[in-house]
Design a protein around this motif. Sequence first.
Motif, PDB file in Angstrom:
ATOM      1  N   LEU A   1      24.739  11.479  -8.601  1.00 19.81           N
ATOM      2  CA  LEU A   1      23.338  11.349  -8.195  1.00 19.81           C
ATOM      3  C   LEU A   1      22.557  10.378  -9.074  1.00 19.81           C
ATOM      4  CD1 LEU A   1      22.460  15.054  -7.288  1.00 19.81           C
ATOM      5  CD2 LEU A   1      22.670  13.116  -5.706  1.00 19.81           C
ATOM      6  N   ARG A   2      23.087  10.044 -10.245  1.00 20.37           N
ATOM      7  CA  ARG A   2      22.437   9.016 -11.069  1.00 20.37           C
ATOM      8  C   ARG A   2      22.450   7.672 -10.354  1.00 20.37           C
ATOM      9  NH1 ARG A   2      21.038   9.642 -16.397  1.00 20.37           N
ATOM     10  NH2 ARG A   2      20.879   7.380 -16.437  1.00 20.37           N
ATOM     11  N   LEU A   3      23.518   7.417  -9.597  1.00 18.53           N
ATOM     12  CA  LEU A   3      23.621   6.175  -8.845  1.00 18.53           C
ATOM     13  C   LEU A   3      22.821   6.308  -7.559  1.00 18.53           C
ATOM     14  CD1 LEU A   3      27.433   5.598  -9.387  1.00 18.53           C
ATOM     15  CD2 LEU A   3      25.563   4.298 -10.425  1.00 18.53           C
ATOM     16  N   MET A   4      22.060   5.291  -7.227  1.00 20.54           N
ATOM     17  CA  MET A   4      21.140   5.397  -6.104  1.00 20.54           C
ATOM     18  C   MET A   4      21.859   5.481  -4.759  1.00 20.54           C
ATOM     19  SD  MET A   4      18.570   5.747  -7.920  1.00 20.54           S
ATOM     20  CE  MET A   4      17.390   6.031  -6.617  1.00 20.54           C
ATOM     21  N   GLN A   5      23.128   5.034  -4.715  1.00 16.36           N
ATOM     22  CA  GLN A   5      23.879   5.226  -3.474  1.00 16.36           C
ATOM     23  C   GLN A   5      24.259   6.682  -3.300  1.00 16.36           C
ATOM     24  OE1 GLN A   5      27.487   2.933  -3.822  1.00 16.36           O
ATOM     25  NE2 GLN A   5      28.586   4.575  -4.858  1.00 16.36           N
TER      26      GLN A   5
ATOM     27  N   GLY B   1      12.711  18.207  -0.378  1.00 16.18           N
ATOM     28  CA  GLY B   1      12.487  16.768  -0.329  1.00 16.18           C
ATOM     29  C   GLY B   1      12.963  16.023  -1.561  1.00 16.18           C
ATOM     30  N   LEU B   2      13.813  16.654  -2.386  1.00 19.22           N
ATOM     31  CA  LEU B   2      14.294  16.020  -3.610  1.00 19.22           C
ATOM     32  C   LEU B   2      15.615  15.295  -3.404  1.00 19.22           C
ATOM     33  CD1 LEU B   2      13.413  18.847  -6.162  1.00 19.22           C
ATOM     34  CD2 LEU B   2      12.114  16.784  -5.637  1.00 19.22           C
ATOM     35  N   ILE B   3      16.395  15.733  -2.425  1.00 18.62           N
ATOM     36  CA  ILE B   3      17.672  15.106  -2.094  1.00 18.62           C
ATOM     37  C   ILE B   3      17.689  14.851  -0.594  1.00 18.62           C
ATOM     38  CG2 ILE B   3      20.151  15.596  -1.827  1.00 18.62           C
ATOM     39  CD1 ILE B   3      20.212  16.826  -4.511  1.00 18.62           C
ATOM     40  N   GLU B   4      18.383  13.790  -0.203  1.00 17.22           N
ATOM     41  CA  GLU B   4      18.565  13.498   1.209  1.00 17.22           C
ATOM     42  C   GLU B   4      20.019  13.149   1.469  1.00 17.22           C
ATOM     43  OE1 GLU B   4      15.648  10.464   1.511  1.00 17.22           O
ATOM     44  OE2 GLU B   4      16.965   8.862   0.784  1.00 17.22           O
TER      45      GLU B   4
ATOM     46  N   VAL C   1      16.209  18.113 -10.815  1.00 16.50           N
ATOM     47  CA  VAL C   1      17.349  18.220  -9.904  1.00 16.50           C
ATOM     48  C   VAL C   1      18.625  18.521 -10.684  1.00 16.50           C
ATOM     49  CG1 VAL C   1      18.779  16.980  -8.233  1.00 16.50           C
ATOM     50  CG2 VAL C   1      16.289  16.707  -8.189  1.00 16.50           C
ATOM     51  N   PHE C   2      18.841  17.764 -11.768  1.00  8.10           N
ATOM     52  CA  PHE C   2      20.057  17.953 -12.552  1.00  8.10           C
ATOM     53  C   PHE C   2      20.095  19.346 -13.176  1.00  8.10           C
ATOM     54  CE2 PHE C   2      20.002  13.107 -13.412  1.00  8.10           C
ATOM     55  CZ  PHE C   2      20.471  12.883 -12.125  1.00  8.10           C
ATOM     56  N   GLY C   3      18.945  19.828 -13.608  1.00  8.12           N
ATOM     57  CA  GLY C   3      18.885  21.163 -14.197  1.00  8.12           C
ATOM     58  C   GLY C   3      19.283  22.235 -13.198  1.00  8.12           C
TER      59      GLY C   3
END
Length: 376
Positions: free
Chosen positions: A313-317, A345-348, A367-369
């Motif tokens: 998820l760090r990578l924008m792809q 609405g934090l992940i799609e 999100v990571f937490g």
Amino acid sequence: MGFYPPESEPNYKALYMHVPFCRKRCLYCDFVTEAADFADERIDAHVSGLVRDLEKAALRGQLKQIQTVYIGGGTPSFIGASRLKQVFLALQESLDLAAVDEFTVECNPDSVTESMLELFTGFGVNRVSLGIQSFIDSELQALGRVHDARSAVAAIELVQPYVDNISIDLMCGIPLQTAQNLTANLQTAVELGINHISVYPLTVEEGTLLEAAVEAGEVRVADDDTQADLLELCKTLLETAGFTHYEIASFARDGFQSRHNQAYWTGLPYLGLGRGAIGMAMCDGVRVRFSDLEEIERLDNMSQAAEDIMLGLRLMQGVHVGKVNQSRQLLPGLEQCLAELIGSGLIEQQAEHYRLSSQGWLLANMVFGRIWSLAE
């Protein structure tokens, strides 16, 4: 006894070498660094140690598959060309530099020189990362940087004839920074032809001089809402200028994404040499991190699965659904967690990837937490 992965495990793909010395420690710095005089004997001892560590790693066959090399700090350029040459010569003897795709050295504007850049060219350095932080003198002073705006521009212009792959670090949320000032910083970088820009929000780290100044009421830093506004401004301006936002803090023109950093984000084994450096190896299928060749972290299967999702998820792809499906087997609560993050609405989900939304990018630590808590 140091920590060494079994011979049956894959060799390292990336090599990081740490130089923990600077001319002056910045107010916000919490890295493993210390201020030193140029003639400090500890620097010579550290360089000798790096040379020995390279020789040992080569004898153990750990450098045969190295694809990227990164010398960071601290301030590698601060130790001077003759000391860096010792490290480069040891690298040349220890691995095939011609087979290295990306060779990066970190430099600061006050210590990069033409003779140093000539040395870089001779040993195959093809990427320079400059710690700029700002092109505005008042902001540099607020951060405790030793260079000024004029020398920042001069350093970039000095490097450009030798290396076209130049990365710079910029900060947002610097005390009293305005949107106008941040815009000016970004425009200067674009006009100078920079191909890779990392933008970091200023954070008050525990034990730093900045923390002491904030607690004493001497410095006021930007609040979370202001930081978010500034980060969105960075994204808009850089994407308009032709940069791709490919990682949480990283923007690059086509072909200039950092290959070394992507090794960290995609879980490739990497070797860290020098005091304060961190490495990672896969040992019997378990991800192990070590520093100063001593084990500091061993992830169980659940933790490794959670980390794979966070790194992706760090990578924008984003992270591929295949990786998510693998992690679901080890993290029973992952499916519900992702559904809740999507609902918030934090992940799609786009095509075959789960990725941070625009809002999720600004709240990535939250999100990571949430994901990491599944492994605890």
